[in-house]
Design an enzyme around this catalytic site. Structure first.
Site, PDB file in Angstrom:
ATOM      1  CE1 TYR A 100       1.912   5.967   8.030  1.00  0.00           C
ATOM      2  CE2 TYR A 100       0.636   7.841   6.757  1.00  0.00           C
ATOM      3  CZ  TYR A 100       1.412   6.529   6.633  1.00  0.00           C
ATOM      4  OH  TYR A 100       1.222   5.959   5.680  1.00  0.00           O
ATOM      5  CE  LYS A 156     -18.427   3.075   8.181  1.00  0.00           C
ATOM      6  NZ  LYS A 156     -18.448   4.557   8.379  1.00  0.00           N
TER       7      LYS A 156
HETATM    8  P1  NAD Z   1      -0.388  -2.324   4.742  1.00  0.00           P
HETATM    9  O1  NAD Z   1      -0.866  -2.092   6.076  1.00  0.00           O
HETATM   10  O2  NAD Z   1      -1.530  -3.160   4.001  1.00  0.00           O
HETATM   11  O3  NAD Z   1       1.160  -2.735   4.680  1.00  0.00           O
HETATM   12  C1  NAD Z   1       2.113  -2.588   5.419  1.00  0.00           C
HETATM   13  C2  NAD Z   1       2.701  -3.889   5.715  1.00  0.00           C
HETATM   14  O4  NAD Z   1       3.988  -3.750   6.653  1.00  0.00           O
HETATM   15  C3  NAD Z   1       1.762  -4.899   6.600  1.00  0.00           C
HETATM   16  O5  NAD Z   1       1.504  -5.969   5.861  1.00  0.00           O
HETATM   17  C4  NAD Z   1       2.325  -4.892   7.849  1.00  0.00           C
HETATM   18  O6  NAD Z   1       2.300  -6.268   8.664  1.00  0.00           O
HETATM   19  C5  NAD Z   1       3.860  -4.753   7.489  1.00  0.00           C
HETATM   20  N1  NAD Z   1       4.761  -4.598   8.783  1.00  0.00           N
HETATM   21  C6  NAD Z   1       4.287  -3.675   9.760  1.00  0.00           C
HETATM   22  N2  NAD Z   1       5.163  -3.759  10.817  1.00  0.00           N
HETATM   23  C7  NAD Z   1       6.167  -4.683  10.170  1.00  0.00           C
HETATM   24  C8  NAD Z   1       7.511  -5.215  10.823  1.00  0.00           C
HETATM   25  N3  NAD Z   1       7.767  -4.470  11.885  1.00  0.00           N
HETATM   26  N4  NAD Z   1       8.196  -5.649  10.157  1.00  0.00           N
HETATM   27  C9  NAD Z   1       7.785  -6.148   8.726  1.00  0.00           C
HETATM   28  N5  NAD Z   1       6.523  -5.908   8.297  1.00  0.00           N
HETATM   29  C10 NAD Z   1       5.932  -5.061   9.160  1.00  0.00           C
HETATM   30  O7  NAD Z   1      -0.491  -0.680   4.214  1.00  0.00           O
HETATM   31  P2  NAD Z   1      -0.228  -0.422   2.554  1.00  0.00           P
HETATM   32  O8  NAD Z   1      -1.289   0.600   2.110  1.00  0.00           O
HETATM   33  O9  NAD Z   1       0.299  -1.420   1.789  1.00  0.00           O
HETATM   34  O10 NAD Z   1       1.125   0.720   2.435  1.00  0.00           O
HETATM   35  C11 NAD Z   1       2.286   0.506   2.022  1.00  0.00           C
HETATM   36  C12 NAD Z   1       3.129   1.485   2.375  1.00  0.00           C
HETATM   37  O11 NAD Z   1       2.730   2.457   1.829  1.00  0.00           O
HETATM   38  C13 NAD Z   1       3.277   2.069   3.895  1.00  0.00           C
HETATM   39  O12 NAD Z   1       4.566   2.439   4.101  1.00  0.00           O
HETATM   40  C14 NAD Z   1       2.456   3.111   3.934  1.00  0.00           C
HETATM   41  O13 NAD Z   1       2.806   3.969   5.105  1.00  0.00           O
HETATM   42  C15 NAD Z   1       2.523   3.861   2.608  1.00  0.00           C
HETATM   43  N6  NAD Z   1       1.343   4.385   2.200  1.00  0.00           N
HETATM   44  C16 NAD Z   1       0.354   3.945   1.875  1.00  0.00           C
HETATM   45  C17 NAD Z   1      -1.021   4.636   1.467  1.00  0.00           C
HETATM   46  C18 NAD Z   1      -2.205   4.064   1.037  1.00  0.00           C
HETATM   47  O14 NAD Z   1      -3.181   4.663   0.578  1.00  0.00           O
HETATM   48  N7  NAD Z   1      -2.303   2.613   0.916  1.00  0.00           N
HETATM   49  C19 NAD Z   1      -0.867   6.141   1.429  1.00  0.00           C
HETATM   50  C20 NAD Z   1       0.253   6.532   2.041  1.00  0.00           C
HETATM   51  C21 NAD Z   1       1.268   5.819   2.344  1.00  0.00           C
END
Ligand code: NAD
Length: 324
Positions: free
Chosen positions: A152, A203
């Site tokens: 990742y 939890k």
């Molecule tokens: P999340 O999993 O809730 O949201 C990601 C969304 O992307 C999901 O709803 C999923 O259905 C959608 N998705 C996946 N594959 C897809 C596709 N092929 N086409 C269209 N949509 C698709 O995660 P999040 O926490 O909201 O994260 C959002 C972004 O932030 C991501 O890029 C994640 O890597 C990054 N990020 C989040 C965190 C965190 O702590 N939440 C930390 C580091 C990075």
């Protein structure tokens, strides 16, 4: 900092997910017209987007469709989850995210989008800088020499570089933030993709009084956590700024997983003891954000304390569990 015109059409990908659904709400409150795209609807609340479509963004033709007629893109779509998920799932994470991110950038460029946001992660940081609980905060420069802990992180690093290359080769404006554990209500709290704050809230909320909960690892691993509303303010300021290199969006308050669990137990008012399962993945040993650069560039730092943010998250998860 450049002030930007709010009378804009904005695309949010991943709008059915945790941060994406919050981003849609905040942008609408600021007066933007918002199109949301995801492969699923938001699980816990109705989207506020003016237009919401279910589309798979691994496909270039879909990316070309959704980037038509928008001024700005916030690309949050990703196949991701907490430490359990990203430790187990390798090829799928690399393949899906490289496809989404490469196709989204190219489609946005072809459709002459004026500005593009990419959601990177603290997982890009080098493993050798995160080998003990009491680590120094990670400065943006600590991503190199590169040695992310998992696939990742490698994929995020690849896309960070691609964003930079799109600016260098095509003059395409990209903004990149490295998120450090964003948490809050309306996020996944069960099913295997949840992160530590949501998992621990679940939890504790499900436990009896008195009871015992299982902690992954020995509890001494450290992290920092940033509440979703603070996160939005940081992301929004970055998008308005003229800063093109990756920036940390996170908190500098590092806690052990043990301390995190104790805070949640205290919020619950229950008498709960902890048992440690060291066979479970725990990720890097220690991780914290160094916010020196982001403070300087965006004049931003988190405002909501961990205690307050956890209280809001716990109360929401507790209510959700009562509905089941
Ligand atoms: P999340 O999993 O809730 O949201 C990601 C969304 O992307 C999901 O709803 C999923 O259905 C959608 N998705 C996946 N594959 C897809 C596709 N092929 N086409 C269209 N949509 C698709 O995660 P999040 O926490 O909201 O994260 C959002 C972004 O932030 C991501 O890029 C994640 O890597 C990054 N990020 C989040 C965190 C965190 O702590 N939440 C930390 C580091 C990075």
């Amino acid at each position: 900092m450049i002030k930007r015109d709010k009378n804009k059409r904005v695309l949010v990908t991943g709008a059915g997910g945790f941060t994406g659904s919050h981003l849609v709400r905040h942008l609408i409150e600021k007066g933007y017209w918002v199109r949301g795209i995801d492969i699923k609807h938001p699980e816990f609340w109705e989207t506020k987007a003016h237009e919401f479509k279910i589309l798979d963004l691994r496909k270039l033709e879909n990316c070309l469709k959704v980037t038509k007629g928008v001024d700005e893109v916030y690309n949050l779509a990703a196949n991701m989850g907490g430490i359990g998920f990203i430790t187990d799932v390798k090829a799928e994470v690399m393949r899906d995210n490289v496809l989404i991110n490469t196709h989204m950038l190219e489609a946005a460029r072809q459709n002459k989008v004026s500005r593009y946001f990419f959601s990177s992660s603290a997982c890009v940081y080098a493993t050798y800088k995160q080998d003990k609980p009491d680590v120094a905060g990670l400065k943006e420069s600590d991503a190199y020499p590169a040695d992310p802990d998992n696939e990742y992180g490698w994929e995020k690093l690849f896309t960070e570089r691609l964003c930079k290359d799109y600016y260098l080769d095509f003059g395409f404006e990209t903004r990149v933030a490295r998120f450090h554990n964003i948490y809050g209500p309306y996020g996944t709290y069960k099913g295997g993709r949840e992160k530590s704050p949501a998992a621990l809230c679940r939890k504790v909320a499900m436990a009896n009084d008195p009871d015992e909960i299982i902690i992954w690892g020995d509890g001494k691993q450290t992290r920092s956590y940033c509440f979703i509303d603070d996160w939005f303010e940081g992301v929004y300021r970055l998008m308005q700024s003229d800063f093109r290199d990756p920036l940390n969006i996170g908190s500098e308050r590092m806690v052990t997983i043990d301390e995190l669990a104790d805070m949640i137990i205290k919020i619950s008012g229950k008498k709960i003891s902890k048992r440690y399962d060291t066979s479970k993945p725990q990720g890097v040993r220690g991780r914290n954000s160094d916010n020196t650069l982001v403070k300087k560039v965006l004049d931003w730092e988190p405002q909501i304390s961990l205690e307050e943010g956890l209280k809001r998250t716990y109360e929401w998860i507790e209510e959700e569990l009562k509905k089941k």
